[in-house]
Design a protein around this motif. Structure first.
Motif, mmCIF file in Angstrom:
data_model
loop_
_atom_site.group_PDB
_atom_site.id
_atom_site.type_symbol
_atom_site.label_atom_id
_atom_site.label_comp_id
_atom_site.label_asym_id
_atom_site.label_seq_id
_atom_site.Cartn_x
_atom_site.Cartn_y
_atom_site.Cartn_z
ATOM 1 N N ASN A 120 19.940 4.018 -59.827
ATOM 2 C CA ASN A 120 20.395 3.051 -60.830
ATOM 3 C C ASN A 120 20.528 3.701 -62.207
ATOM 4 O OD1 ASN A 120 17.746 3.143 -61.951
ATOM 5 N ND2 ASN A 120 17.088 1.330 -60.800
ATOM 6 N N ALA A 121 20.190 4.979 -62.308
ATOM 7 C CA ALA A 121 20.427 5.825 -63.496
ATOM 8 C C ALA A 121 19.470 5.584 -64.655
ATOM 9 C CB ALA A 121 21.873 5.677 -64.001
ATOM 10 N N LEU A 122 18.517 4.676 -64.525
ATOM 11 C CA LEU A 122 17.671 4.363 -65.672
ATOM 12 C C LEU A 122 16.862 5.570 -66.152
ATOM 13 C CD1 LEU A 122 16.299 0.783 -64.818
ATOM 14 C CD2 LEU A 122 18.439 1.448 -65.948
ATOM 15 N N ARG A 123 16.489 6.459 -65.237
ATOM 16 C CA ARG A 123 15.679 7.614 -65.615
ATOM 17 C C ARG A 123 16.495 8.906 -65.726
ATOM 18 N NH1 ARG A 123 10.595 9.096 -62.884
ATOM 19 N NH2 ARG A 123 10.093 9.777 -65.015
ATOM 20 N N LEU A 124 17.799 8.793 -65.587
ATOM 21 C CA LEU A 124 18.619 10.008 -65.646
ATOM 22 C C LEU A 124 18.649 10.683 -67.022
ATOM 23 C CD1 LEU A 124 21.748 9.492 -63.365
ATOM 24 C CD2 LEU A 124 19.907 11.169 -63.130
ATOM 25 N N ASP A 144 27.031 -2.752 -61.319
ATOM 26 C CA ASP A 144 27.785 -3.891 -60.788
ATOM 27 C C ASP A 144 28.565 -4.650 -61.846
ATOM 28 O OD1 ASP A 144 26.873 -3.572 -58.089
ATOM 29 O OD2 ASP A 144 24.948 -4.426 -58.686
ATOM 30 N N THR A 145 28.304 -4.373 -63.112
ATOM 31 C CA THR A 145 28.977 -5.091 -64.185
ATOM 32 C C THR A 145 28.908 -4.278 -65.472
ATOM 33 O OG1 THR A 145 28.985 -7.136 -65.512
ATOM 34 C CG2 THR A 145 26.848 -6.348 -64.722
ATOM 35 N N LEU A 146 29.856 -4.529 -66.363
ATOM 36 C CA LEU A 146 29.867 -3.902 -67.678
ATOM 37 C C LEU A 146 29.449 -4.886 -68.770
ATOM 38 C CD1 LEU A 146 33.225 -1.960 -67.326
ATOM 39 C CD2 LEU A 146 30.929 -0.986 -67.251
ATOM 40 N N ASP A 147 29.104 -6.099 -68.366
ATOM 41 C CA ASP A 147 28.720 -7.150 -69.297
ATOM 42 C C ASP A 147 27.193 -7.230 -69.384
ATOM 43 O OD1 ASP A 147 27.883 -10.277 -69.489
ATOM 44 O OD2 ASP A 147 29.644 -9.860 -70.731
ATOM 45 N N ARG A 148 26.664 -7.118 -70.586
ATOM 46 C CA ARG A 148 25.209 -7.040 -70.753
ATOM 47 C C ARG A 148 24.491 -8.272 -70.213
ATOM 48 N NH1 ARG A 148 21.824 -6.225 -76.463
ATOM 49 N NH2 ARG A 148 19.735 -6.512 -75.539
ATOM 50 N N GLU A 149 24.984 -9.451 -70.551
ATOM 51 C CA GLU A 149 24.301 -10.666 -70.100
ATOM 52 C C GLU A 149 24.415 -10.821 -68.591
ATOM 53 O OE1 GLU A 149 22.015 -13.968 -69.992
ATOM 54 O OE2 GLU A 149 22.262 -12.511 -71.615
ATOM 55 N N ARG A 150 25.559 -10.464 -68.044
ATOM 56 C CA ARG A 150 25.729 -10.543 -66.587
ATOM 57 C C ARG A 150 24.820 -9.525 -65.899
ATOM 58 N NH1 ARG A 150 31.806 -10.670 -64.325
ATOM 59 N NH2 ARG A 150 31.684 -12.754 -65.253
ATOM 60 N N ASP A 162 20.634 1.304 -70.667
ATOM 61 C CA ASP A 162 19.967 2.443 -70.036
ATOM 62 C C ASP A 162 20.793 3.005 -68.888
ATOM 63 O OD1 ASP A 162 17.632 2.398 -71.670
ATOM 64 O OD2 ASP A 162 16.902 0.685 -70.534
ATOM 65 N N THR A 163 21.435 2.120 -68.117
ATOM 66 C CA THR A 163 22.305 2.589 -67.045
ATOM 67 C C THR A 163 23.474 3.390 -67.613
ATOM 68 O OG1 THR A 163 21.751 0.774 -65.548
ATOM 69 C CG2 THR A 163 23.858 1.857 -65.199
ATOM 70 N N LEU A 164 24.091 2.890 -68.670
ATOM 71 C CA LEU A 164 25.211 3.602 -69.290
ATOM 72 C C LEU A 164 24.751 4.942 -69.861
ATOM 73 C CD1 LEU A 164 27.002 0.621 -71.077
ATOM 74 C CD2 LEU A 164 27.703 1.784 -68.968
ATOM 75 N N ALA A 165 23.549 4.974 -70.432
ATOM 76 C CA ALA A 165 23.011 6.235 -70.951
ATOM 77 C C ALA A 165 22.758 7.214 -69.812
ATOM 78 C CB ALA A 165 21.730 5.982 -71.733
ATOM 79 N N GLY A 166 22.304 6.705 -68.673
ATOM 80 C CA GLY A 166 22.083 7.562 -67.515
ATOM 81 C C GLY A 166 23.373 8.144 -66.972
ATOM 82 N N ILE A 167 24.426 7.335 -66.934
ATOM 83 C CA ILE A 167 25.732 7.835 -66.496
ATOM 84 C C ILE A 167 26.205 8.940 -67.430
ATOM 85 C CG2 ILE A 167 28.158 7.215 -66.198
ATOM 86 C CD1 ILE A 167 27.190 4.387 -65.389
ATOM 87 N N ALA A 168 26.073 8.702 -68.727
ATOM 88 C CA ALA A 168 26.487 9.711 -69.706
ATOM 89 C C ALA A 168 25.673 10.988 -69.568
ATOM 90 C CB ALA A 168 26.348 9.147 -71.126
ATOM 91 N N ALA A 169 24.380 10.857 -69.263
ATOM 92 C CA ALA A 169 23.526 12.040 -69.088
ATOM 93 C C ALA A 169 23.971 12.847 -67.878
ATOM 94 C CB ALA A 169 22.073 11.610 -68.943
ATOM 95 N N ALA A 170 24.282 12.158 -66.778
ATOM 96 C CA ALA A 170 24.752 12.855 -65.581
ATOM 97 C C ALA A 170 26.036 13.601 -65.868
ATOM 98 C CB ALA A 170 24.964 11.852 -64.447
ATOM 99 N N ARG A 198 38.920 0.799 -64.390
ATOM 100 C CA ARG A 198 39.429 1.441 -65.613
ATOM 101 C C ARG A 198 38.323 2.232 -66.314
ATOM 102 N NH1 ARG A 198 43.137 -3.270 -67.046
ATOM 103 N NH2 ARG A 198 45.204 -2.455 -66.560
ATOM 104 N N PHE A 199 37.135 1.645 -66.383
ATOM 105 C CA PHE A 199 35.995 2.326 -67.003
ATOM 106 C C PHE A 199 35.766 3.676 -66.331
ATOM 107 C CE2 PHE A 199 31.453 3.327 -66.773
ATOM 108 C CZ PHE A 199 31.072 3.303 -68.105
ATOM 109 N N ALA A 200 35.786 3.695 -65.008
ATOM 110 C CA ALA A 200 35.539 4.936 -64.268
ATOM 111 C C ALA A 200 36.659 5.941 -64.473
ATOM 112 C CB ALA A 200 35.371 4.625 -62.780
ATOM 113 N N ILE A 201 37.906 5.507 -64.317
ATOM 114 C CA ILE A 201 39.047 6.431 -64.403
ATOM 115 C C ILE A 201 39.139 7.056 -65.784
ATOM 116 C CG2 ILE A 201 41.576 6.535 -64.398
ATOM 117 C CD1 ILE A 201 41.524 4.482 -62.127
#
Length: 349
Positions: A120-124, A144-150, A162-170, A198-201
């Motif tokens: 889930n990338a939280l510790r990446l 599963d989503t790019l929306d914080r509340e969702r 934290d997930t987005l930060a983990g993706i960026a770290a990877a 789109r986010f991924a590409i």
């Protein structure tokens, strides 16, 4: 009792040139070993477990690192070429970097295995560089989503940042390809299929959508509420031109070029378009049970064999016995289908 391997002859079923391949009675060659490092998770995704979590495996039942690596070594010696580390959340295992290093250094008939990890990338942010240096080849990251509340509603944790930060770290340490996985859910996040792609590409990642499977702890899954591959593709085609990528092989995801490529998007359609005929995966739970299928209702107990002093020959025979009972398919469409007793968090993906 020590789990150090005894010196023993090559596993049963060997030939003069090395061990016979891990082939089941339906002719499927198995080269992919999925190892769950823990059943614990730092999120509480609604499609996986209830808010209060599930009863965790007792610590005494969990494989030690020596036991886990020994089973991996036997598997690699039998022709396993890829080891995927899963959970729960595998990065919660305190010695995950050491586990990666020790497995990446194993030698088999085809050389060293490729070691990958689903997270889930939280510790990446803290672990991406050490894992890369230890020999981790690539990562699959769940988002599963790019929306914080969702995200907060879906996971019951406010951790999208934290997930987005983990993706960026990877990305920053050079993992490639980075695959992003999303479970498509009707009325929950199916309206984000295009946005996630789109986010991924735009960042050079690979987006893969997963049909929701009957592996939730509450056994509430219903096929009628599942978003199918056909529906996912229909949504994607509102924004992109899709061209099927040939040569899928044993990969779980069917891929399509997006707008002519080279970017791709994938769908893992385990329910509506099962790929059981090409399955090359076998799974080891964190408590040492070998499973021939994600949906299997029987397991082969390697932990007891280890702790009773079994040699590598006996462990290799257990691998073969497990695969001898593998069914041709998971039979989700059959009226007699029964969901596994274990949830996905306890099986490992």
């Amino acid at each position: 009792m020590s789990t150090e391997p005894r010196t023993s002859p090559a596993p049963r079923g060997t030939t003069g040139t090395g061990p016979a391949p891990l082939v089941d009675r339906h002719g499927r060659l198995h080269r992919d070993l999925r190892i769950s490092l823990t059943d614990r998770c730092s999120l509480r995704c609604t499609y996986c477990m209830p808010a209060e979590g599930v009863p965790w495996l007792a610590g005494s039942t969990m494989l030690s690192t020596d036991e886990l690596v020994r089973i991996a070594r036997v598997g690699v010696g039998l022709g396993i070429t890829e080891v995927r580390l899963t959970g729960g959340e595998p990065l919660l295992r305190p010695d995950v970097v050491d586990v990666v290093r020790r497995i990446a250094e194993l030698e088999g008939p085809q050389g060293r295995p490729e070691v990958s990890l689903t997270t889930n990338a939280l510790r990446l942010p803290a672990l991406a560089a050490p894992l890369r240096d230890a020999g981790l080849a690539r990562v699959n990251i769940s988002i599963d989503t790019l929306d914080r509340e969702r995200f907060r509603t879906l996971t019951r944790r406010d951790r999208l940042h934290d997930t987005l930060a983990g993706i960026a770290a990877a990305d920053s340490v050079g993992f490639t390809p980075i695959k992003l996985n999303a479970v498509a859910m009707r009325g929950v996040n199916d309206d984000e299929v295009v946005a996630l792609t789109r986010f991924a590409i735009e960042r050079g990642y690979q987006m893969r959508f997963i049909e929701q499977m009957p592996l939730d702890a509450g056994h509430t899954w219903e096929r009628t509420s599942m978003v199918t591959q056909g529906e996912i593709l229909e949504r994607l085609r509102t924004a992109f031109e899709l061209t099927e990528v040939p040569g899928r092989g044993s990969a779980p995801a069917e891929l399509w070029y997006v707008d002519g490529g080279p970017a791709t998007v994938g769908v893992i359609a385990s329910v509506s378009a099962p790929f059981c005929g090409a399955c090359d995966r076998v799974r080891l739970t964190a408590d040492g049970q070998l499973r021939a299928c994600l949906f299997a209702r029987s397991e082969t107990d390697l932990r007891t064999l280890l702790r009773e002093g079994a040699d590598d020959d006996a462990l290799g025979a257990a691998f073969r016995a497990c695969l001898a009972g593998k069914k041709p398919g998971h039979d989700i469409d059959d009226p007699s289908f029964l969901q596994p007793d274990r949830p996905m968090s306890a099986i490992g993906g």
